[in-house]
Design a protein around this motif. Structure first.
Motif, PDB file in Angstrom:
ATOM      1  N   ARG A   1      33.927  51.888  39.373  1.00  0.00           N
ATOM      2  CA  ARG A   1      33.184  51.403  40.387  1.00  0.00           C
ATOM      3  C   ARG A   1      33.016  50.138  40.695  1.00  0.00           C
ATOM      4  O   ARG A   1      33.074  49.654  41.795  1.00  0.00           O
ATOM      5  CB  ARG A   1      31.703  52.053  40.014  1.00  0.00           C
ATOM      6  CG  ARG A   1      30.632  52.194  41.210  1.00  0.00           C
ATOM      7  CD  ARG A   1      29.358  52.742  41.124  1.00  0.00           C
ATOM      8  NE  ARG A   1      28.718  51.911  39.933  1.00  0.00           N
ATOM      9  CZ  ARG A   1      28.100  50.821  39.741  1.00  0.00           C
ATOM     10  NH1 ARG A   1      28.081  49.991  40.809  1.00  0.00           N
ATOM     11  NH2 ARG A   1      27.551  50.279  38.822  1.00  0.00           N
ATOM     12  N   ALA A   2      32.927  49.338  39.656  1.00  0.00           N
ATOM     13  CA  ALA A   2      33.102  47.680  39.799  1.00  0.00           C
ATOM     14  C   ALA A   2      34.109  47.201  40.475  1.00  0.00           C
ATOM     15  O   ALA A   2      34.267  46.528  41.332  1.00  0.00           O
ATOM     16  CB  ALA A   2      32.608  47.180  38.526  1.00  0.00           C
ATOM     17  N   GLU A   3      35.384  47.917  39.850  1.00  0.00           N
ATOM     18  CA  GLU A   3      36.718  47.571  40.301  1.00  0.00           C
ATOM     19  C   GLU A   3      36.820  48.114  41.985  1.00  0.00           C
ATOM     20  O   GLU A   3      37.318  47.191  42.842  1.00  0.00           O
ATOM     21  CB  GLU A   3      37.841  48.362  39.907  1.00  0.00           C
ATOM     22  CG  GLU A   3      39.121  48.133  40.345  1.00  0.00           C
ATOM     23  CD  GLU A   3      40.163  49.164  39.772  1.00  0.00           C
ATOM     24  OE1 GLU A   3      41.412  49.516  40.218  1.00  0.00           O
ATOM     25  OE2 GLU A   3      39.966  49.922  38.793  1.00  0.00           O
ATOM     26  N   THR A   4      36.239  49.042  42.540  1.00  0.00           N
ATOM     27  CA  THR A   4      36.174  49.575  43.859  1.00  0.00           C
ATOM     28  C   THR A   4      35.302  48.729  44.689  1.00  0.00           C
ATOM     29  O   THR A   4      35.578  48.210  45.641  1.00  0.00           O
ATOM     30  CB  THR A   4      35.797  51.197  43.835  1.00  0.00           C
ATOM     31  OG1 THR A   4      36.845  51.873  42.961  1.00  0.00           O
ATOM     32  CG2 THR A   4      35.839  51.769  45.238  1.00  0.00           C
ATOM     33  N   GLU A   5      34.295  48.343  43.998  1.00  0.00           N
ATOM     34  CA  GLU A   5      33.425  47.480  44.820  1.00  0.00           C
ATOM     35  C   GLU A   5      33.923  45.990  45.060  1.00  0.00           C
ATOM     36  O   GLU A   5      33.676  45.483  46.332  1.00  0.00           O
ATOM     37  CB  GLU A   5      32.040  47.263  44.040  1.00  0.00           C
ATOM     38  CG  GLU A   5      31.069  48.313  44.287  1.00  0.00           C
ATOM     39  CD  GLU A   5      29.739  48.199  43.334  1.00  0.00           C
ATOM     40  OE1 GLU A   5      29.621  47.314  42.373  1.00  0.00           O
ATOM     41  OE2 GLU A   5      28.832  49.313  43.441  1.00  0.00           O
ATOM     42  N   ARG A   6      34.932  45.760  44.081  1.00  0.00           N
ATOM     43  CA  ARG A   6      35.423  44.280  44.224  1.00  0.00           C
ATOM     44  C   ARG A   6      36.531  44.342  45.745  1.00  0.00           C
ATOM     45  O   ARG A   6      36.959  43.428  46.341  1.00  0.00           O
ATOM     46  CB  ARG A   6      36.129  43.891  43.135  1.00  0.00           C
ATOM     47  CG  ARG A   6      34.948  43.107  42.147  1.00  0.00           C
ATOM     48  CD  ARG A   6      35.800  42.494  40.850  1.00  0.00           C
ATOM     49  NE  ARG A   6      36.752  43.367  40.353  1.00  0.00           N
ATOM     50  CZ  ARG A   6      36.223  44.046  39.271  1.00  0.00           C
ATOM     51  NH1 ARG A   6      35.154  44.132  38.713  1.00  0.00           N
ATOM     52  NH2 ARG A   6      37.411  44.754  38.616  1.00  0.00           N
TER      53      ARG A   6
ATOM     54  N   ARG B   1      44.318  52.126  45.974  1.00  0.00           N
ATOM     55  CA  ARG B   1      44.569  52.345  44.446  1.00  0.00           C
ATOM     56  C   ARG B   1      42.976  52.265  43.865  1.00  0.00           C
ATOM     57  O   ARG B   1      43.120  53.272  42.908  1.00  0.00           O
ATOM     58  CB  ARG B   1      45.421  51.342  43.983  1.00  0.00           C
ATOM     59  CG  ARG B   1      46.633  51.121  44.476  1.00  0.00           C
ATOM     60  CD  ARG B   1      47.444  50.069  44.416  1.00  0.00           C
ATOM     61  NE  ARG B   1      48.628  49.955  44.929  1.00  0.00           N
ATOM     62  CZ  ARG B   1      48.807  49.721  46.285  1.00  0.00           C
ATOM     63  NH1 ARG B   1      47.902  49.282  47.009  1.00  0.00           N
ATOM     64  NH2 ARG B   1      50.121  49.352  46.980  1.00  0.00           N
ATOM     65  N   SER B   2      42.049  51.722  44.033  1.00  0.00           N
ATOM     66  CA  SER B   2      41.180  51.492  43.255  1.00  0.00           C
ATOM     67  C   SER B   2      40.228  52.799  43.580  1.00  0.00           C
ATOM     68  O   SER B   2      39.514  53.389  42.654  1.00  0.00           O
ATOM     69  CB  SER B   2      40.191  50.307  43.519  1.00  0.00           C
ATOM     70  OG  SER B   2      39.704  50.210  44.866  1.00  0.00           O
ATOM     71  N   TRP B   3      40.223  53.286  44.879  1.00  0.00           N
ATOM     72  CA  TRP B   3      39.478  54.618  45.219  1.00  0.00           C
ATOM     73  C   TRP B   3      40.193  55.651  44.504  1.00  0.00           C
ATOM     74  O   TRP B   3      39.254  56.660  43.900  1.00  0.00           O
ATOM     75  CB  TRP B   3      39.593  54.831  46.566  1.00  0.00           C
ATOM     76  CG  TRP B   3      38.612  53.987  47.475  1.00  0.00           C
ATOM     77  CD1 TRP B   3      38.863  52.914  48.032  1.00  0.00           C
ATOM     78  CD2 TRP B   3      37.203  54.198  47.149  1.00  0.00           C
ATOM     79  NE1 TRP B   3      37.510  52.463  48.422  1.00  0.00           N
ATOM     80  CE2 TRP B   3      36.500  53.290  48.164  1.00  0.00           C
ATOM     81  CE3 TRP B   3      36.241  55.343  46.971  1.00  0.00           C
ATOM     82  CZ2 TRP B   3      35.394  53.237  48.399  1.00  0.00           C
ATOM     83  CZ3 TRP B   3      35.092  55.242  47.315  1.00  0.00           C
ATOM     84  CH2 TRP B   3      34.450  54.314  47.995  1.00  0.00           C
ATOM     85  N   PHE B   4      41.568  55.734  44.271  1.00  0.00           N
ATOM     86  CA  PHE B   4      42.197  57.030  43.412  1.00  0.00           C
ATOM     87  C   PHE B   4      41.635  56.786  41.886  1.00  0.00           C
ATOM     88  O   PHE B   4      41.344  57.755  41.486  1.00  0.00           O
ATOM     89  CB  PHE B   4      43.640  56.418  43.439  1.00  0.00           C
ATOM     90  CG  PHE B   4      44.562  57.522  42.712  1.00  0.00           C
ATOM     91  CD1 PHE B   4      45.098  58.757  43.407  1.00  0.00           C
ATOM     92  CD2 PHE B   4      44.703  57.704  41.381  1.00  0.00           C
ATOM     93  CE1 PHE B   4      45.425  59.738  42.587  1.00  0.00           C
ATOM     94  CE2 PHE B   4      45.332  58.725  40.613  1.00  0.00           C
ATOM     95  CZ  PHE B   4      45.935  59.684  41.434  1.00  0.00           C
ATOM     96  N   ARG B   5      41.603  55.635  41.424  1.00  0.00           N
ATOM     97  CA  ARG B   5      41.071  55.488  40.040  1.00  0.00           C
ATOM     98  C   ARG B   5      39.684  55.889  39.722  1.00  0.00           C
ATOM     99  O   ARG B   5      39.401  56.308  38.874  1.00  0.00           O
ATOM    100  CB  ARG B   5      41.574  54.219  39.404  1.00  0.00           C
ATOM    101  CG  ARG B   5      43.013  53.664  39.236  1.00  0.00           C
ATOM    102  CD  ARG B   5      43.266  52.448  38.766  1.00  0.00           C
ATOM    103  NE  ARG B   5      43.007  51.448  39.318  1.00  0.00           N
ATOM    104  CZ  ARG B   5      44.029  50.838  40.062  1.00  0.00           C
ATOM    105  NH1 ARG B   5      45.189  51.157  39.875  1.00  0.00           N
ATOM    106  NH2 ARG B   5      43.915  49.725  40.850  1.00  0.00           N
ATOM    107  N   LEU B   6      38.956  55.460  40.862  1.00  0.00           N
ATOM    108  CA  LEU B   6      37.445  56.070  40.985  1.00  0.00           C
ATOM    109  C   LEU B   6      37.377  57.414  41.123  1.00  0.00           C
ATOM    110  O   LEU B   6      36.502  57.855  40.297  1.00  0.00           O
ATOM    111  CB  LEU B   6      36.722  55.150  42.129  1.00  0.00           C
ATOM    112  CG  LEU B   6      35.280  55.599  42.132  1.00  0.00           C
ATOM    113  CD1 LEU B   6      34.454  54.992  41.015  1.00  0.00           C
ATOM    114  CD2 LEU B   6      35.100  55.050  43.602  1.00  0.00           C
ATOM    115  N   ALA B   7      38.179  58.046  41.760  1.00  0.00           N
ATOM    116  CA  ALA B   7      38.129  59.580  42.015  1.00  0.00           C
ATOM    117  C   ALA B   7      38.399  60.208  40.569  1.00  0.00           C
ATOM    118  O   ALA B   7      38.030  61.271  40.185  1.00  0.00           O
ATOM    119  CB  ALA B   7      39.156  59.794  43.023  1.00  0.00           C
TER     120      ALA B   7
END
Length: 150
Positions: free
Chosen positions: A103-108, A114-120
């Motif tokens: 979540r922190a990675e996606t907020e950054r 890619r960050s949304w994929f990992r968040l999923a």
């Protein structure tokens, strides 16, 4: 691979079911009475809704798989670092910790697919399927350059 085989077998069974239901709807319409025509039309709606749902689900799975292959080629797939119970289930605290990092990675980097994929993936591991699906849809939209729904 096993999941794909099961998916395609179930999809084939659904298509056969849609054809059978559709043929019953046509038979009812051919009867020609107002009641059977109304029932036949109502029955014909079901295969169309089911076919639309099957199409959307298949398209989503193919798009997610395409992103996973691309991310894998880049070496960016999330590493499985989750603690598991003796029975093989994911430990909830472990999934929550990984989720917080994702979540922190996606907020950054909110515009990085890619960050949304990992968040999923993190949502899925935390057993939050609806949010996992929405995050993956956002990753697909960002990857394809389509407008992102809020």
């Amino acid at each position: 691979m096993r999941a794909k085989v099961v998916y395609f077998c179930l999809a084939a069974v659904l298509v056969v079911y849609f054809v059978l239901v559709g043929s019953r709807g046509v038979m009812l319409i051919r009867q020609g009475t107002p009641v059977t025509v109304a029932f036949g039309a109502a029955v014909l709606v079901l295969p169309f809704i089911g076919a639309w749902f099957l199409y959307r689900t298949t398209k989503f799975a193919r798009d997610a798989d395409r992103l996973a292959r691309e991310l894998d080629a880049e070496g960016g797939l999330p590493v499985d670092e989750l603690v598991r119970t003796p029975g093989g289930r994911i430990d909830r605290d472990s999934a929550d910790a990984v989720f917080e990092r994702r979540r922190a990675e996606t907020e950054r980097a909110p515009e990085d697919w890619r960050s949304w994929f990992r968040l999923a993936v993190a949502y899925h591991d935390a057993r939050d399927t609806p949010r996992a699906r929405k995050a993956m849809q956002r990753a697909i939209a960002l990857h394809d350059g389509k407008p992102v729904r809020a």
